[in-house]
Design an enzyme around this catalytic site. Structure first.
Site, PDB file in Angstrom:
ATOM      1  N   GLU A 429       0.602  -1.182   0.059  1.00  0.00           N
ATOM      2  CA  GLU A 429       0.021   0.035  -0.029  1.00  0.00           C
ATOM      3  C   GLU A 429       0.847   1.287  -0.003  1.00  0.00           C
ATOM      4  O   GLU A 429       0.615   2.275  -0.550  1.00  0.00           O
ATOM      5  CB  GLU A 429      -0.930   0.100   1.334  1.00  0.00           C
ATOM      6  N   HIS A 432       1.794   2.070  -3.584  1.00  0.00           N
ATOM      7  CA  HIS A 432       0.482   2.700  -4.406  1.00  0.00           C
ATOM      8  C   HIS A 432       0.631   4.207  -3.816  1.00  0.00           C
ATOM      9  O   HIS A 432       0.550   5.297  -4.569  1.00  0.00           O
ATOM     10  CB  HIS A 432      -0.760   2.259  -4.119  1.00  0.00           C
TER      11      HIS A 432
END
EC number: 3.4.24.-
Length: 647
Positions: A429, A432
């Site tokens: 994450e 991202h």
């Protein structure tokens, strides 16, 4: 709409059912009494020979003789019965010789009225069944036993709850167009004196949840004329011709109540383009559509009947249905913008006790792309959360939590993850998020979390700063790079052999986006601005995607361009993450510590190296190493070794 109420003098359906069941019960009683026969007399049944022997023995005290039965009593107070033998003329002499008291009796006879009633009972039952069947056939609305050819349209009354245009918000243009139809029904002279004619029909077009059915209910509440509502699927049956019969019956009912409005929800169920597919189902649907076309604009005029239909698939409707004279107006019901969302939230928040810190404008700004149904669900989820937390008022925190639940799914805190899985999810994450921060065309980050939500182990939620109605090439390339960020972060930190399957949805999203860029939006330099794929209406209305230019050479070039775009995004994300690898470690460690970070907290962390939260431990300033550099900071800090360090 008070004039749409059902007449007061209609018999109560419950009373009618009681009468029918009472008649059936009475008929059963008569049948039982008819075939039950006379009751058997009391006493022991003996044979006729035993009867004569008992007389000869002198044990019989008295007898009563009838043509079909002899009943008597014994001297020891016992009772008996026997069936006489007709060829026994010496019975009376035998009785006299033994001193037995005897008498005669007439056979049981039924009254004349009872005989007539029993004989007429079959005819009464047949006439009753025939009358009941005829009554069922004559019933409207398709509710009778033989009423499958009748219309299923329902007359909407105040019993269902009146909705007006005051309850409709966020779609002002669509509401104004429909308000004109209501004004025409109220005062037709105002328009007809200038040569204007009432529209034959209006087609409401919009995405699911935008408020098409709510608009139709508002028209019913404002117009105060009879309002019939029916679904497109109610017309189509397995028997050919039933749908057309229901269309005819619906317009017959509408003519009797003109001026009136007929609302057909999900008209694409019956109004799809003719000529697709084979089979009885399509024959039935096409006959139904043909009858609908004739009734809307045929030789026979239907004055005062306005057809309003709703669909979210206008592309599959038959062109004959959309021409002027049938659906004269196509009213687009769009996804609301920020002002519309604020108005919709205000409508739904009227029913909810709000805390002083609730700001509908702030909630509307954070919910781009939400439809009216989504916003109603958001307010309801916030109220449920407040009730679960035993609060008297719904505060802004409940709305924020409800928004996260609607957007990202319910938190699955009970899900057990190992430390290695948590670490991989955190870096995934974080990858991202770092790519999104450094891609100028990317939408800003709303929230990042490694708490499993829905079917995802973690999530980075981005929200646009304003409502977007189209996307540019640079933003699409940015989105491709962001989608590859998680996979690239795993490759950089854990190595090629430790890459997980967690990027499956990212890869699917990137592939679909690249395919659309190449085949639909003309964003490939090699293939040019041509459309290579189009949606096709398949068998029985099933939509498929087919390539319009399907030569082997073209297909190979399309596949190569799709691969080139995705691999280019992968390289772009790799370059960004290797350049900002220190920020990748910093953010991943923060995710492991806090689990959930807002977009502002991520920006603060990358700018200052710390996150200031009320619950963060405070202390003197400390030096936190970030890739060999010493930066004095205060508050919670995160080092480059993967472990959070306290101040």
């Amino acid at each position: 709409m008070s004039e749409n109420r059902e007449p007061e003098n209609n018999p109560n359906p419950w009373m009618k059912s009681m009468v029918v069941w009472g008649g059936i019960f009475l008929a059963l009683l008569l049948t039982v009494s008819m075939f039950g026969g006379p009751s058997e007399p009391a006493g022991t049944q003996i044979s006729y020979s035993d009867f004569r022997n008992k007389i000869a023995e002198g044990s019989v005290e008295s007898v009563t003789i009838s043509p079909d039965r002899i009943v008597g009593t014994l001297k020891n107070d016992g009772a008996f019965t026997t069936t006489p033998v007709t060829s026994d003329p010496g019975l009376t002499q035998l009785l006299e010789d033994n001193g037995v008291e005897f008498s005669g009796a007439q056979p049981e006879q039924m009254s004349v009225l009872w005989v007539v009633l029993i004989q007429a009972l079959p005819f009464i039952l047949i006439l009753g069944i025939a009358f009941f069947a005829l009554r069922q056939v004559q019933k409207g609305g398709g509710s009778g036993a033989m009423g499958f050819g009748k219309s299923k349209a329902k007359l909407l009354t105040e019993k269902q709850g009146r909705v007006t245009f005051q309850d409709v918000a966020g779609i002002d243009e669509a509401r104004e167009e429909l308000e004109e139809i209501v004004e025409f029904l109220r005062d037709p002279q105002r328009f007809s004196k200038l040569g204007g004619q009432i529209p034959k029909g209006a087609l409401l077009v919009g995405s699911p949840g935008t408020g098409k059915t709510l608009l139709a209910r508002a028209i019913a509440g404002e117009a105060r004329v009879p309002f019939f509502t029916i679904s497109g699927s109610d017309f189509v049956e397995m028997f050919v011709g039933v749908g057309a019969s229901r269309v005819r019956d619906m317009f017959e009912q509408a003519k009797k109540n003109a001026p009136c409005i007929v609302f057909i929800d999900e008209i694409d169920a019956v109004g799809r383009h003719r000529g697709n597919g084979i089979g009885n189902s399509n024959d039935e649907r096409e006959q139904t559509l043909n009858q609908l076309l004739v009734e809307m604009d045929g030789f026979e005029a239907n004055e005062g009947i306005i057809i309003i239909a709703a669909t979210n698939r206008p592309d599959v409707l038959d062109p004959a249905l959309l021409r002027p004279g049938r659906f004269d107006r196509q009213v687009v019901v769009p996804i609301p913008d920020i002002d519309g969302r604020e108005k919709i939230l205000a409508v739904h928040m009227k029913k909810v006790p709000l805390a002083p810190d609730v700001n509908p404008r702030t909630i509307a700004r954070g919910t781009p792309g939400f439809s009216g149904a989504d916003l109603a669900n958001l307010v309801n989820e916030a109220a449920l959360l407040a009730a679960r937390r035993n609060k008297r008022l719904v505060a802004m925190q409940e709305f924020e939590d409800a928004k996260d639940k609607v957007m990202m799914g319910t938190e699955r805190r009970s899900m057990v993850m190992t430390e290695d899985e948590k670490k991989m999810t955190a870096y995934h994450e974080a990858g991202h998020a770092i790519v999104s921060v450094h891609e100028e065309a990317s939408d800003p980050i709303h929230k990042a979390t490694i708490i499993p939500r829905g079917r995802a182990l973690g999530m980075v939620m981005r929200l646009p700063e304003r409502d977007n109605y189209s996307y540019h090439r640079d933003k699409m390339h940015a989105n491709l790079a962001v989608s590859m960020g998680g996979r690239v972060a795993e490759e950089i930190i854990f190595g090629h052999d430790k890459v997980s399957s967690g990027a499956s949805s990212d890869i699917q999203y990137a592939t679909d986006l690249a395919r659309n860029m190449v085949t639909r939006w003309g964003m490939s330099d090699k293939l040019g601005p041509l459309q290579y794929e189009a949606s096709q209406e398949g068998y029985l209305g099933m939509g498929t995607t087919q390539r319009t230019m399907a030569s082997d050479e073209t297909n190979k070039l399309i596949d190569a361009e799709i691969k080139h775009l995705v691999e280019g995004a992968h390289k772009r994300a790799t370059d960004l993450l290797k350049t900002h690898e220190d920020q990748l470690h910093l953010l991943a460690q923060a995710m492991l510590e806090y689990e959930t970070l807002t977009g502002d907290e991520i920006t603060e962390l990358l700018d200052t190296g710390k996150i200031d939260r009320p619950e963060a431990p405070s202390g003197p300033a400390a030096v936190v190493p970030v890739h060999g550099s010493a930066i004095p900071k205060a508050g919670k800090r995160f080092g480059g070794d993967g472990a959070p360090q306290g101040a």
